[in-house]
Design an enzyme around this catalytic site. Sequence first.
Site, PDB file in Angstrom:
ATOM      1  N   ILE A  71       0.815  -1.215   0.000  1.00 20.47           N
ATOM      2  CA  ILE A  71       0.000   0.000   0.000  1.00 20.47           C
ATOM      3  C   ILE A  71       0.850   1.267   0.000  1.00 20.47           C
ATOM      4  CG2 ILE A  71      -2.026  -1.079   1.041  1.00 20.47           C
ATOM      5  CD1 ILE A  71      -1.169   0.048   3.722  1.00 20.47           C
ATOM      6  N   SER A  72       2.168   1.133   0.150  1.00 21.23           N
ATOM      7  CA  SER A  72       3.042   2.302   0.053  1.00 21.23           C
ATOM      8  C   SER A  72       4.429   1.837  -0.375  1.00 21.23           C
ATOM      9  CB  SER A  72       3.130   3.032   1.400  1.00 21.23           C
ATOM     10  OG  SER A  72       3.979   4.162   1.300  1.00 21.23           O
ATOM     11  N   SER A  73       5.046   2.599  -1.276  1.00 21.48           N
ATOM     12  CA  SER A  73       6.381   2.242  -1.746  1.00 21.48           C
ATOM     13  C   SER A  73       7.113   3.497  -2.195  1.00 21.48           C
ATOM     14  CB  SER A  73       6.319   1.237  -2.904  1.00 21.48           C
ATOM     15  OG  SER A  73       5.752   1.847  -4.051  1.00 21.48           O
TER      16      SER A  73
END
Length: 408
Positions: A71-73
Amino acid sequence: MTNATADRAAELRDKLADELISAGHITAAQVEAAFRVVPRHAFVPDGTPMEATYNADESVAIKKDERGVLISSTSAPFLQARMIEQAGIQPGMNVLEYGSGGYNAALLAEIVGPGGRVVSVDIDQDVTDRASAALKATGYGNRVRVILADAEHGVPDLGLFDAIIVTVGAWDIPPAWLDQLAGDGVLVVPLRMNGVTRSIAFHREADHLVSDSAEVCGFVAMQGEGEHIDQIFRLPDAHGHHIDLQFDNGAPENPGLLNDVLATGRTDVWSGITIANGVSFADLHLWFVSFLPGFCRVAAEQGTDLAGERGTWFPFGVVRGDSFAYLAIRPAAEGAGFEFGARAYGSHGQEAATAMVEQIQAWDHSARSGPAPTIAFWPTGTAPQIPDRAAVLAKAHGLVTISWPAMS
């Protein structure tokens, strides 16, 4: 950090910048300078190998949800460079970023300098807290304002921005973004169009947005009120494994017709259209989005026949009633690269495969060697002027058109 580690990081930053310049991802001196200065390793999780951190083509996972879904990178450096250049970031600009990781915001702060402004927004407090801490630790805490907010609603009371860069996959363009974009500003957004994503640089043209450029990309999907849930149909095979058909929109009205489709024989249809090794055919994907009703994404679980066909098929398909087909390749005659075709399952597999092959042939004849399509966004309330040879995709806040120029 030891002196040796700092020296190694500086060496890798220079190597990364050199690679991005050589590949044409960086063309502007101010973007090059930022990549040589900002310490990417300070914005990724502890323990991330330095070589992976500074790999031009590699993103770094920051956070996963309880199901293990990313969900985040921190995006791959080549893509960050391209999007910054798409936006035309210059010293003194006011820049708004949706999707915080810290590193991209630090690059922006380096470029806009003390006369500019950078605001970075994310919906996840873990992400904003982490970005704020990393920015402070690297000396950018006073140069980037990090805000916790849902991008769907924008960030009111901050005035207009010369550029808005969205670093999450967006299915739509909320009115709030247009409200905060300066009249001559640029919006760079990874826009999902029937399952195919492009980083598009938009400028205003009267009452709508028109693309200046589009780059192939992939991003973590937007969360919050702007999230769009695709419809996914799982097709079981005889061995208990599954193939997933994923629809952005236009899902079949009676997906139950496909329940036993993998138990039928496979049909192959070949196009006669070839491509050399290593040549991009990304515009073919957009052509499918534009002109292939029933288009979908295809994912194959390990153990399925498709997974066993590694390297000979691509995750794009089409459904026709009780049948579906997917894009495939095979070696072309006399070493001429590969030939495009379609493989299909179901009693009407020939029809599904033929529909895909006919669009491959149409793309080759009408668009393959021509200019790139123009993508436009028409907000709700405007009067869209639909060009000839244009696809129209309905969104919650307006329409997207993909216009293909006639070849001379």
